[in-house]
Scaffold this motif. Structure first.
Motif, PDB file in Angstrom:
ATOM      1  N   ALA A  90       0.811  -1.329   0.149  1.00  0.00           N
ATOM      2  CA  ALA A  90       0.078   0.189   0.072  1.00  0.00           C
ATOM      3  C   ALA A  90       0.896   1.263   0.056  1.00  0.00           C
ATOM      4  CB  ALA A  90      -0.846  -0.054   1.147  1.00  0.00           C
ATOM      5  N   ALA A  91       1.795   1.119   0.883  1.00  0.00           N
ATOM      6  CA  ALA A  91       2.843   2.520   0.880  1.00  0.00           C
ATOM      7  C   ALA A  91       3.530   2.547  -0.582  1.00  0.00           C
ATOM      8  CB  ALA A  91       3.839   2.186   1.958  1.00  0.00           C
ATOM      9  N   PHE A  92       3.865   1.619  -1.060  1.00  0.00           N
ATOM     10  CA  PHE A  92       4.682   1.528  -2.448  1.00  0.00           C
ATOM     11  C   PHE A  92       3.691   2.048  -3.591  1.00  0.00           C
ATOM     12  CE2 PHE A  92       6.108  -0.334  -6.464  1.00  0.00           C
ATOM     13  CZ  PHE A  92       7.321   0.164  -6.507  1.00  0.00           C
ATOM     14  N   PHE A  93       2.434   1.784  -3.583  1.00  0.00           N
ATOM     15  CA  PHE A  93       1.709   2.274  -4.459  1.00  0.00           C
ATOM     16  C   PHE A  93       1.240   3.506  -4.363  1.00  0.00           C
ATOM     17  CE2 PHE A  93       1.138  -2.309  -5.799  1.00  0.00           C
ATOM     18  CZ  PHE A  93       1.438  -2.375  -7.001  1.00  0.00           C
ATOM     19  N   ASN A  94       1.128   3.795  -3.044  1.00  0.00           N
ATOM     20  CA  ASN A  94       0.897   5.458  -2.625  1.00  0.00           C
ATOM     21  C   ASN A  94       2.161   6.343  -3.251  1.00  0.00           C
ATOM     22  OD1 ASN A  94       1.436   7.471  -0.251  1.00  0.00           O
ATOM     23  ND2 ASN A  94      -0.476   7.558  -0.920  1.00  0.00           N
ATOM     24  N   ALA A  95       3.372   5.774  -3.194  1.00  0.00           N
ATOM     25  CA  ALA A  95       4.415   6.439  -3.755  1.00  0.00           C
ATOM     26  C   ALA A  95       4.721   6.594  -5.218  1.00  0.00           C
ATOM     27  CB  ALA A  95       5.875   5.927  -2.972  1.00  0.00           C
TER      28      ALA A  95
END
Length: 224
Positions: free
Chosen positions: A126-131
């Motif tokens: 989730a954090a990676f795709f947010n980035a």
């Protein structure tokens, strides 16, 4: 004026250098020495002031699962060259909240983050795709190095497949060597002191305060 900057602009996180930088930027010329003297007299200390720790002697380290492409000190020349990633947690009574953040070491900004009540690959994903949803092109991703420690989430097959599919290069710290990832450690240090040490939070409050803080951290907090 110094007191106002300390409380209102810096939210009790600015030291003498940042306060001086802000005052000079609005046309009020003063020196770091003068501001530091005022802060000392007024007994105003930034809540994120580092704690001096005893230095240990030499230690042997083992290599991580993946090659250490990012070696501190690493000089970046442009944004999206190296991101660092890690997971931290906060205990509130019987609850544990987890935060995963990706940070660009050139801009010193948190480029993506996610919070959850469970730790695992889904949090990192989730954090990676947010980035990467911030208009990153395929060419940029192929040049991007993402550095982590040896946490379980970062050694797993799913993490490897996700970054390889995106075209990113994987870098990993040596085992037990926190100095290989100082940029994310410094972020956790100030985040925990400036946000998490203030009060008890429900999960929704924790998520709201984290989003609020990183938006302020990226857009308004002065960098030296």
């Amino acid at each position: 004026m110094i007191r106002n900057v300390y409380y209102q602009i810096g939210r009790q996180t600015y030291d003498a250098k940042r306060i001086t930088l802000y005052l000079n930027s609005i046309g009020m010329k003063c020196s770091v020495k003068k501001v530091r003297r005022y802060l000392k007299i007024a007994d105003l200390k930034p809540i994120n002031e580092p704690i001096k720790r005893k230095q240990n002697g030499p230690k042997e380290y083992l290599k991580g699962k993946y090659e250490r492409l990012f070696k501190y000190p690493f000089r970046t020349r442009y944004p999206n060259q190296v991101w660092v990633v890690d997971i931290t947690e906060k205990h509130y009574d019987n609850n544990i909240y987890y935060l995963c953040t990706f940070k660009d070491i050139f801009t010193k900004k948190a480029v993506g983050w996610a919070v959850n009540q469970m730790r695992g690959f889904q949090l990192v994903e989730a954090a990676f795709f947010n980035a990467i949803n911030h208009n990153l092109t395929e060419n940029i991703l192929k040049e991007l190095i993402i550095h982590s420690d040896n946490g379980t989430e970062f050694k797993g097959y799913q993490y490897n497949r996700m970054l390889k599919y995106a075209g990113c290069q994987i870098s990993m710290s040596w085992i037990g060597r926190s100095k290989d990832n100082p940029h994310i450690e410094s972020l956790w240090n100030i985040y925990k002191k400036e946000v998490l040490d203030k009060s008890e939070y429900t999960f929704d409050e924790f998520k709201y305060q984290t989003n609020l803080y990183f938006n302020w951290y990226n857009l308004e907090r002065l960098r030296i």
